[in-house]
Design a protein around this motif. Structure first.
Motif, PDB file in Angstrom:
ATOM      1  N   GLY A 133       0.782  -1.254   0.000  1.00  9.95           N
ATOM      2  CA  GLY A 133       0.000   0.000   0.000  1.00  9.95           C
ATOM      3  C   GLY A 133       0.805   1.291   0.000  1.00  9.95           C
ATOM      4  N   VAL A 134       2.148   1.194  -0.009  1.00  7.69           N
ATOM      5  CA  VAL A 134       2.914   2.440   0.059  1.00  7.69           C
ATOM      6  C   VAL A 134       2.902   3.150  -1.307  1.00  7.69           C
ATOM      7  N   ILE A 135       2.951   4.476  -1.280  1.00  4.81           N
ATOM      8  CA  ILE A 135       2.959   5.233  -2.538  1.00  4.81           C
ATOM      9  C   ILE A 135       3.663   6.580  -2.367  1.00  4.81           C
ATOM     10  N   TYR A 136       4.455   6.926  -3.371  1.00  9.44           N
ATOM     11  CA  TYR A 136       5.141   8.217  -3.436  1.00  9.44           C
ATOM     12  C   TYR A 136       4.509   8.995  -4.590  1.00  9.44           C
ATOM     13  N   LEU A 137       3.922  10.149  -4.288  1.00 13.78           N
ATOM     14  CA  LEU A 137       3.285  10.942  -5.354  1.00 13.78           C
ATOM     15  C   LEU A 137       4.047  12.250  -5.570  1.00 13.78           C
ATOM     16  N   GLN A 138       4.524  12.432  -6.788  1.00 13.46           N
ATOM     17  CA  GLN A 138       5.281  13.619  -7.179  1.00 13.46           C
ATOM     18  C   GLN A 138       4.339  14.625  -7.820  1.00 13.46           C
ATOM     19  N   VAL A 139       4.268  15.814  -7.217  1.00 17.29           N
ATOM     20  CA  VAL A 139       3.408  16.851  -7.799  1.00 17.29           C
ATOM     21  C   VAL A 139       4.246  17.643  -8.802  1.00 17.29           C
ATOM     22  N   SER A 140       3.934  17.471 -10.078  1.00 20.78           N
ATOM     23  CA  SER A 140       4.728  18.124 -11.116  1.00 20.78           C
ATOM     24  C   SER A 140       3.857  19.136 -11.864  1.00 20.78           C
ATOM     25  N   THR A 141       4.302  19.506 -13.031  1.00 19.28           N
ATOM     26  CA  THR A 141       3.659  20.615 -13.748  1.00 19.28           C
ATOM     27  C   THR A 141       3.598  20.353 -15.253  1.00 19.28           C
ATOM     28  N   ASP A 142       2.630  20.954 -15.917  1.00 13.49           N
ATOM     29  CA  ASP A 142       2.561  20.840 -17.385  1.00 13.49           C
ATOM     30  C   ASP A 142       3.743  21.545 -18.051  1.00 13.49           C
ATOM     31  N   GLU A 143       4.443  22.421 -17.292  1.00 10.64           N
ATOM     32  CA  GLU A 143       5.542  23.175 -17.902  1.00 10.64           C
ATOM     33  C   GLU A 143       6.691  22.270 -18.342  1.00 10.64           C
ATOM     34  N   VAL A 144       6.728  21.036 -17.833  1.00 13.70           N
ATOM     35  CA  VAL A 144       7.800  20.111 -18.261  1.00 13.70           C
ATOM     36  C   VAL A 144       7.674  19.768 -19.745  1.00 13.70           C
ATOM     37  N   TYR A 145       6.464  19.925 -20.319  1.00  4.21           N
ATOM     38  CA  TYR A 145       6.264  19.592 -21.731  1.00  4.21           C
ATOM     39  C   TYR A 145       6.719  20.712 -22.665  1.00  4.21           C
ATOM     40  N   GLY A 146       7.070  21.877 -22.112  1.00  3.11           N
ATOM     41  CA  GLY A 146       7.499  22.984 -22.969  1.00  3.11           C
ATOM     42  C   GLY A 146       6.315  23.826 -23.400  1.00  3.11           C
ATOM     43  N   ALA A 147       6.418  24.423 -24.581  1.00  5.07           N
ATOM     44  CA  ALA A 147       5.371  25.354 -25.027  1.00  5.07           C
ATOM     45  C   ALA A 147       4.650  24.804 -26.247  1.00  5.07           C
ATOM     46  N   LEU A 148       3.365  25.177 -26.379  1.00  7.32           N
ATOM     47  CA  LEU A 148       2.566  24.792 -27.552  1.00  7.32           C
ATOM     48  C   LEU A 148       2.408  25.988 -28.485  1.00  7.32           C
ATOM     49  N   GLY A 149       2.171  25.684 -29.767  1.00  9.82           N
ATOM     50  CA  GLY A 149       1.752  26.724 -30.705  1.00  9.82           C
ATOM     51  C   GLY A 149       0.244  26.921 -30.560  1.00  9.82           C
ATOM     52  N   TYR A 184      14.194   0.463  -9.246  1.00  9.36           N
ATOM     53  CA  TYR A 184      14.002  -0.163  -7.921  1.00  9.36           C
ATOM     54  C   TYR A 184      12.585  -0.683  -7.705  1.00  9.36           C
ATOM     55  N   GLY A 185      11.685  -0.395  -8.641  1.00 13.99           N
ATOM     56  CA  GLY A 185      10.291  -0.824  -8.468  1.00 13.99           C
ATOM     57  C   GLY A 185       9.530  -0.006  -7.444  1.00 13.99           C
ATOM     58  N   LEU A 186      10.048   1.181  -7.083  1.00 12.11           N
ATOM     59  CA  LEU A 186       9.365   2.007  -6.078  1.00 12.11           C
ATOM     60  C   LEU A 186       7.957   2.384  -6.585  1.00 12.11           C
ATOM     61  N   PRO A 187       6.928   2.172  -5.772  1.00 20.80           N
ATOM     62  CA  PRO A 187       5.565   2.543  -6.206  1.00 20.80           C
ATOM     63  C   PRO A 187       5.400   4.064  -6.239  1.00 20.80           C
ATOM     64  N   VAL A 188       5.212   4.601  -7.426  1.00 21.42           N
ATOM     65  CA  VAL A 188       5.140   6.061  -7.587  1.00 21.42           C
ATOM     66  C   VAL A 188       3.974   6.439  -8.497  1.00 21.42           C
ATOM     67  N   ASN A 189       3.568   7.681  -8.386  1.00 20.08           N
ATOM     68  CA  ASN A 189       2.749   8.346  -9.400  1.00 20.08           C
ATOM     69  C   ASN A 189       3.320   9.743  -9.611  1.00 20.08           C
ATOM     70  N   ILE A 190       3.101  10.266 -10.809  1.00 21.22           N
ATOM     71  CA  ILE A 190       3.435  11.668 -11.084  1.00 21.22           C
ATOM     72  C   ILE A 190       2.156  12.342 -11.561  1.00 21.22           C
ATOM     73  N   THR A 191       1.859  13.512 -10.986  1.00 19.91           N
ATOM     74  CA  THR A 191       0.744  14.303 -11.526  1.00 19.91           C
ATOM     75  C   THR A 191       1.324  15.567 -12.150  1.00 19.91           C
TER      76      THR A 191
END
Ligand code: NAD
Ligand code: TYD
Length: 353
Positions: A133-149, A184-191
């Protein structure tokens, strides 16, 4: 019953998240907020929960491995929700190094301690067995995708192409999270969410800065032509999205969280002036931000179809509520905009003579 480590819980989104979670979820046994209290962290944001017996605040740095390890040993977390970061693009342009250490090294420190604490056989580098049941959740951003036209939207498979030191540091952190899952198989999610707005946002970001300046009849500094587009998400909808991922997300997956709500900056600034009954003549076009991303837009199909989350706020409703909150909380605004903020503002907008 969950035992959570929330990092950066005294900031804008983290403090909204803590109030949201403790207000709605009885199954929380313990929530420890680890926050360094930089200029962006403010314990006033958390007054409503400070006496909740499930809540505990620790002032400290996510880069302090010994402290993070001690907290895991003491509290036995099964969940990490990682918000702590240097979060402002303009600051990253003048002070990139701080962004790299906080956002990249800080993330790696948390991942490493969580991995070692949660692994059933930490000494065995081949073992991928973790406490249930353990989980590591990384709160990220849409800015990692760069810019759109003009066209297109970011999906979870859009290649990462960050343009600012801030977004590059967040993208780097995301890749390290991915590596901990793959290796390592660490249980993660990224949002990855779009621009948030709502109560308790520090007035260096577009919406609270413009509300603050308009209230005091100060010029509203619009970068360049003001036609840059962001996809706005109410912070409470973001919190609900994170909870949906924690409860129903598939381990190892990335989820975009977006409000389906693209607006040009000028449109927002005009809306704020209208709601506050102030003249458009306060709008002042200033030199554009270097490397300014033109447009962000999130395709949120994955989280809406797989996890059943959807945004509940319309922008009109969310903005009216946000402006009302700033008007009702002028003391909060006064506290966070005194002292250091004044110095920052003068330096950032070249007001020093
Ligand atoms: P914020 O700047 O308001 O808050 C950041 C918090 O982290 C502060 O309380 C600060 O004291 C704390 N912090 C900073 N360095 C720390 C350290 N070394 N150790 C411990 N605590 C530290 O940020 P926010 O707007 O609430 O953003 C939270 C997260 O969401 C960030 O990871 C950010 O990248 C991400 N995000 C934000 C937005 C947005 O619109 N605000 C959009 C997408 C993603
Ligand atoms: P910001 O709130 O800093 O978020 P981000 O850069 O992460 O998207 O800025 C939102 C948009 O508003 C962005 O296009 C930059 C613009 N902006 C201004 O025009 N003037 C300002 O004073 C600020 C802070 C932002």
């Amino acid at each position: 019953m969950r035992k959570l480590l929330v990092t950066g819980g005294a900031g804008f989104i983290g403090s909204n998240f803590i109030q949201y979670l403790l207000g709605r979820k009885q199954e929380i046994e313990l929530l420890v907020n680890l926050d360094l209290l930089t200029y962006a962290g403010n314990l006033e944001n958390l007054k409503s929960v400070e006496h909740d017996p499930r809540y505990c605040f620790i002032q400290g740095d996510i880069r302090n491995r010994a402290l993070v390890r001690k907290l895991f040993d003491e509290y036995g977390f099964d969940t990490v929700v990682h918000f702590a970061a240097e979060s402002h693009v303009d600051r990253s342009i003048v002070e990139p190094e701080l962004f790299l250490t906080t956002n990249i090294v800080g993330t790696q420190t948390l991942l490493d301690v969580a991995k070692n604490y949660w692994k059933i056989h930490p000494e065995d580098k081949y073992s991928r067995e973790y406490r249930p049941g353990v989980i590591y959740l990384q709160v990220s951003t849409d800015e990692v995708y760069g810019a759109l036209g003009r066209n297109g939207m970011f999906t979870e498979t859009t290649p990462l192409a960050p343009n600012s030191p801030y977004s590059a540091s967040k993208a780097s952190a995301d890749l390290i999270v991915r590596a901990y899952h793959e290796t390592y198989g660490l249980p993660v999610n990224i949002t990855r969410c779009s621009n948030n707005y709502g109560s308790y946002q520090f007035p260096e970001k577009l919406i609270p800065l413009m509300i603050h300046n308009a209230l005091y009849d100060k010029p509203l500094p619009v970068y360049g032509d003001g036609m840059q587009i962001r996809d706005w998400l109410h912070v409470k909808d973001h919190c609900a999205g994170i909870v949906a991922v924690l409860e129903k997300g598939e381990v190892g997956e990335v989820y975009n969280i977006g409000g389906n709500n693209e607006k040009a900056n000028l449109e927002i600034v005009r809306q704020i002036l209208k709601e506050l009954g102030k003249p458009d003549s306060l709008i002042t076009h200033v030199q554009d931000r270097p490397g300014h991303d033109r447009r962000y837009a999130i395709d949120n199909t994955k989280i809406t179809t797989h996890l059943g989350w959807k945004p509940s706020y319309t922008f009109e409703q969310g903005m009216a509520e946000t402006i009302r909150w700033y008007l009702d909380n002028l003391d909060w605004v006064e506290h966070v905009t005194s002292g250091e903020y004044q110095k920052y503002y003068r330096k950032m907008y070249l007001l020093d003579t």
